[in-house]
Design an enzyme around this catalytic site. Sequence first.
Site, PDB file in Angstrom:
ATOM      1  N   ARG A 123     -19.249 -22.997   9.834  1.00  0.00           N
ATOM      2  CA  ARG A 123     -18.123 -23.320  10.357  1.00  0.00           C
ATOM      3  C   ARG A 123     -18.487 -24.212  11.909  1.00  0.00           C
ATOM      4  NH1 ARG A 123     -15.885 -18.717   8.173  1.00  0.00           N
ATOM      5  NH2 ARG A 123     -14.866 -19.298   6.213  1.00  0.00           N
ATOM      6  N   LYS A 145     -18.801 -39.292  16.500  1.00  0.00           N
ATOM      7  CA  LYS A 145     -18.430 -39.670  15.004  1.00  0.00           C
ATOM      8  C   LYS A 145     -19.281 -39.408  14.132  1.00  0.00           C
ATOM      9  CE  LYS A 145     -15.063 -43.557  15.569  1.00  0.00           C
ATOM     10  NZ  LYS A 145     -14.829 -44.847  15.200  1.00  0.00           N
ATOM     11  N   GLU A 187     -24.708 -55.284  17.962  1.00  0.00           N
ATOM     12  CA  GLU A 187     -23.856 -54.204  18.676  1.00  0.00           C
ATOM     13  C   GLU A 187     -24.530 -54.327  20.254  1.00  0.00           C
ATOM     14  OE1 GLU A 187     -21.822 -52.551  17.066  1.00  0.00           O
ATOM     15  OE2 GLU A 187     -22.591 -52.405  15.021  1.00  0.00           O
ATOM     16  N   LYS A 229     -20.299 -47.001  26.309  1.00  0.00           N
ATOM     17  CA  LYS A 229     -19.799 -46.322  25.140  1.00  0.00           C
ATOM     18  C   LYS A 229     -19.133 -45.001  25.919  1.00  0.00           C
ATOM     19  CE  LYS A 229     -19.963 -44.678  20.690  1.00  0.00           C
ATOM     20  NZ  LYS A 229     -20.284 -44.974  19.196  1.00  0.00           N
ATOM     21  N   GLU A 239     -10.223 -42.017  19.089  1.00  0.00           N
ATOM     22  CA  GLU A 239      -9.871 -43.227  18.831  1.00  0.00           C
ATOM     23  C   GLU A 239      -8.208 -43.334  18.326  1.00  0.00           C
ATOM     24  OE1 GLU A 239     -12.398 -45.637  16.330  1.00  0.00           O
ATOM     25  OE2 GLU A 239     -10.831 -46.600  15.388  1.00  0.00           O
ATOM     26  N   ARG A 243     -10.536 -46.737  22.195  1.00  0.00           N
ATOM     27  CA  ARG A 243     -12.038 -46.744  21.530  1.00  0.00           C
ATOM     28  C   ARG A 243     -11.974 -47.914  20.386  1.00  0.00           C
ATOM     29  NH1 ARG A 243     -15.493 -41.330  19.630  1.00  0.00           N
ATOM     30  NH2 ARG A 243     -17.217 -42.531  18.457  1.00  0.00           N
ATOM     31  N   ASN A 247     -14.645 -51.499  17.820  1.00  0.00           N
ATOM     32  CA  ASN A 247     -14.711 -52.202  16.723  1.00  0.00           C
ATOM     33  C   ASN A 247     -14.594 -53.804  16.930  1.00  0.00           C
ATOM     34  OD1 ASN A 247     -14.506 -49.673  15.401  1.00  0.00           O
ATOM     35  ND2 ASN A 247     -12.565 -49.579  15.480  1.00  0.00           N
ATOM     36  N   HIS A 250     -15.789 -55.814  14.092  1.00  0.00           N
ATOM     37  CA  HIS A 250     -15.983 -55.220  12.831  1.00  0.00           C
ATOM     38  C   HIS A 250     -15.019 -55.234  11.555  1.00  0.00           C
ATOM     39  CE1 HIS A 250     -18.983 -53.272  15.394  1.00  0.00           C
ATOM     40  NE2 HIS A 250     -19.301 -52.298  14.372  1.00  0.00           N
ATOM     41  N   HIS A 254     -16.851 -55.584   8.622  1.00  0.00           N
ATOM     42  CA  HIS A 254     -16.864 -54.802   7.561  1.00  0.00           C
ATOM     43  C   HIS A 254     -16.555 -55.155   6.192  1.00  0.00           C
ATOM     44  CE1 HIS A 254     -16.580 -50.992  10.065  1.00  0.00           C
ATOM     45  NE2 HIS A 254     -17.638 -51.160   9.816  1.00  0.00           N
ATOM     46  N   HIS A 266     -25.822 -54.504   8.631  1.00  0.00           N
ATOM     47  CA  HIS A 266     -24.668 -54.144   9.168  1.00  0.00           C
ATOM     48  C   HIS A 266     -24.266 -54.968  10.368  1.00  0.00           C
ATOM     49  CE1 HIS A 266     -21.226 -51.982  11.011  1.00  0.00           C
ATOM     50  NE2 HIS A 266     -22.062 -51.704  12.128  1.00  0.00           N
TER      51      HIS A 266
HETATM   52  P1  NAD Z   1     -30.582 -46.259   8.882  1.00  0.00           P
HETATM   53  O1  NAD Z   1     -30.405 -44.853   9.651  1.00  0.00           O
HETATM   54  O2  NAD Z   1     -30.388 -46.484   7.566  1.00  0.00           O
HETATM   55  O3  NAD Z   1     -31.812 -46.733   9.579  1.00  0.00           O
HETATM   56  C1  NAD Z   1     -32.323 -48.137   9.255  1.00  0.00           C
HETATM   57  C2  NAD Z   1     -33.772 -48.219   8.306  1.00  0.00           C
HETATM   58  O4  NAD Z   1     -34.695 -47.876   9.518  1.00  0.00           O
HETATM   59  C3  NAD Z   1     -34.208 -46.681   7.504  1.00  0.00           C
HETATM   60  O5  NAD Z   1     -34.562 -47.324   6.367  1.00  0.00           O
HETATM   61  C4  NAD Z   1     -34.987 -45.716   8.146  1.00  0.00           C
HETATM   62  O6  NAD Z   1     -35.810 -45.206   7.662  1.00  0.00           O
HETATM   63  C5  NAD Z   1     -35.641 -46.935   9.174  1.00  0.00           C
HETATM   64  N1  NAD Z   1     -36.159 -46.449  10.538  1.00  0.00           N
HETATM   65  C6  NAD Z   1     -35.223 -45.581  11.368  1.00  0.00           C
HETATM   66  N2  NAD Z   1     -35.813 -45.868  12.557  1.00  0.00           N
HETATM   67  C7  NAD Z   1     -37.150 -46.338  12.529  1.00  0.00           C
HETATM   68  C8  NAD Z   1     -38.350 -46.521  13.412  1.00  0.00           C
HETATM   69  N3  NAD Z   1     -38.183 -46.179  14.467  1.00  0.00           N
HETATM   70  N4  NAD Z   1     -39.494 -47.134  12.762  1.00  0.00           N
HETATM   71  C9  NAD Z   1     -39.270 -47.617  11.703  1.00  0.00           C
HETATM   72  N5  NAD Z   1     -38.212 -47.391  10.551  1.00  0.00           N
HETATM   73  C10 NAD Z   1     -37.215 -46.776  10.982  1.00  0.00           C
HETATM   74  O7  NAD Z   1     -29.617 -47.375   9.447  1.00  0.00           O
HETATM   75  P2  NAD Z   1     -29.028 -47.686  11.033  1.00  0.00           P
HETATM   76  O8  NAD Z   1     -28.745 -49.109  11.191  1.00  0.00           O
HETATM   77  O9  NAD Z   1     -29.652 -47.007  12.001  1.00  0.00           O
HETATM   78  O10 NAD Z   1     -27.597 -47.014  10.988  1.00  0.00           O
HETATM   79  C11 NAD Z   1     -26.505 -47.379  10.141  1.00  0.00           C
HETATM   80  C12 NAD Z   1     -25.625 -46.290   9.822  1.00  0.00           C
HETATM   81  O11 NAD Z   1     -24.955 -45.914  11.149  1.00  0.00           O
HETATM   82  C13 NAD Z   1     -24.449 -46.684   8.804  1.00  0.00           C
HETATM   83  O12 NAD Z   1     -24.143 -45.499   7.878  1.00  0.00           O
HETATM   84  C14 NAD Z   1     -23.323 -46.597   9.971  1.00  0.00           C
HETATM   85  O13 NAD Z   1     -22.073 -46.353   8.950  1.00  0.00           O
HETATM   86  C15 NAD Z   1     -23.465 -45.766  10.897  1.00  0.00           C
HETATM   87  N6  NAD Z   1     -22.997 -45.851  12.037  1.00  0.00           N
HETATM   88  C16 NAD Z   1     -22.289 -44.885  12.619  1.00  0.00           C
HETATM   89  C17 NAD Z   1     -21.768 -44.747  13.939  1.00  0.00           C
HETATM   90  C18 NAD Z   1     -21.110 -43.653  14.556  1.00  0.00           C
HETATM   91  O14 NAD Z   1     -20.515 -43.817  15.696  1.00  0.00           O
HETATM   92  N7  NAD Z   1     -21.221 -42.440  14.160  1.00  0.00           N
HETATM   93  C19 NAD Z   1     -21.592 -46.186  14.564  1.00  0.00           C
HETATM   94  C20 NAD Z   1     -22.548 -47.228  14.082  1.00  0.00           C
HETATM   95  C21 NAD Z   1     -22.848 -46.976  12.729  1.00  0.00           C
HETATM   96  N1  GLY Z   2     -19.197 -47.079  16.510  1.00  0.00           N
HETATM   97  C1  GLY Z   2     -17.633 -47.187  17.003  1.00  0.00           C
HETATM   98  C2  GLY Z   2     -17.390 -45.898  17.392  1.00  0.00           C
HETATM   99  O1  GLY Z   2     -18.014 -44.967  17.864  1.00  0.00           O
HETATM  100  O2  GLY Z   2     -16.200 -45.736  17.990  1.00  0.00           O
END
Ligand code: NAD
Ligand code: GLY
Length: 359
Positions: A123, A145, A187, A229, A239, A243, A247, A250, A254, A266
């Site tokens: 929990r 998020k 971004e 942010k 949001e 917030r 986007n 996006h 998306h 992305h």
């Molecule tokens: P990811 O976490 O998949 O990382 C991309 C790749 O880089 C992976 O293969 C990872 O193993 C590798 N990697 C990570 N750090 C490394 C480093 N320092 N050196 C070498 N390799 C490394 O992708 P991402 O782009 O970081 O994140 C994308 C995800 O984030 C999506 O699922 C998206 O929906 C999410 N996201 C969430 C929010 C939020 O507010 N929570 C905002 C934007 C995106």
């Molecule tokens: N990445 C969008 C948000 O955090 O709201």
Amino acid sequence: MEQQTIEVGLGERSYPITIGAGIFRQIGEMLKTAGIAQRYGIISDDRVAALYGDLLSATLEKSRVRAELFTFPPGEESKCLQTVEELAGRLAVAGFDRASALIALGGGVVGDITGFLASVYMRGIPFVQIPTTLLAQVDSSVGGKTGVDLPQGKNLIGTFYQPRAVYIDTDVLQTLPKDEFLGGMAEVIKYGASMDADFFHWLRQQHDAIVALDPAVIVPMIRRCCEMKAAVVEQDEQESGLRRILNFGHTIGHAVEAVSGYELNHGFAVAIGMQAVAELAVRSGRASSAVAEEIGALLHLYGLPLEIPAQYDRVSLRRFMRTDKKASGGRLVFVLPVALGTVDITDQIDETALDAVLA
Ligand code: NAD
Ligand code: GLY
């Protein structure tokens, strides 16, 4: 280099973001001082764990912070309920209880999974973020998020659950593949184009130092993004309005990402989406063509794509955007740049202008 700290101010759920080049070795001491838990489960993907797992374990051991590592395969495919269930089972077998906390060591995939797991395990137990991609350092590790994907769509299961601290070591960007870095830059440009014209111009002036990963510019760049942010999240954590500014790019981005079958990075899809809404703003008479040209020029400078690839089916693109429409209460919401650093969040869109942009 000295470390810098900024605060995300959310009352009793406030937390610090510590940023610096080479701060990794101090994380043990920082966690010990924070006194968040007696025992930590480090959650990471196999790739990041191979690169930084030992370094993290060493700093934690040195400060006598008890921790064990749990990993899963890298990639968006892992961002599903099955991974959460498997990790929760492994934590339970290892005896992790409510006096424990989690550490997310990785990119946005690791951060989203770990945050979600922390929000539901027993929990809710605390977690901290150690983001290792540029995207995670400037965006996903901050703001709370969390979530996983369903076969029906991305991020359909999730929670708002803030971390207790975020530790950003910019040195880890040195091992990041170039496309992942550039995707993160989309971004970063998003913040400048939508919220801070001075920062936007600074990104152009500092291009060479930024792509060379010079800490003298990378640290302030990430800091400025986190400040923006944090300011947005402080005003609209869940949001309900403001917030949505995050986007920017996006709504179309998306859909482009989905049409590519999630093959397109992305950030690259967001770059295309930003250019598309800039053109939409111009065609709707809400921005001058100079605004779209400046946004396009900066995206291009960082090697980011501007055009929706010709082979992407426009009917599918529209279909994915309509799905988005249902999710936002019947109307598509667009974040339109009206000037550099200023946007208008609106659901009043000229459909003919939108058709022209998508074509
Ligand atoms: P990811 O976490 O998949 O990382 C991309 C790749 O880089 C992976 O293969 C990872 O193993 C590798 N990697 C990570 N750090 C490394 C480093 N320092 N050196 C070498 N390799 C490394 O992708 P991402 O782009 O970081 O994140 C994308 C995800 O984030 C999506 O699922 C998206 O929906 C999410 N996201 C969430 C929010 C939020 O507010 N929570 C905002 C934007 C995106
Ligand atoms: N990445 C969008 C948000 O955090 O709201």
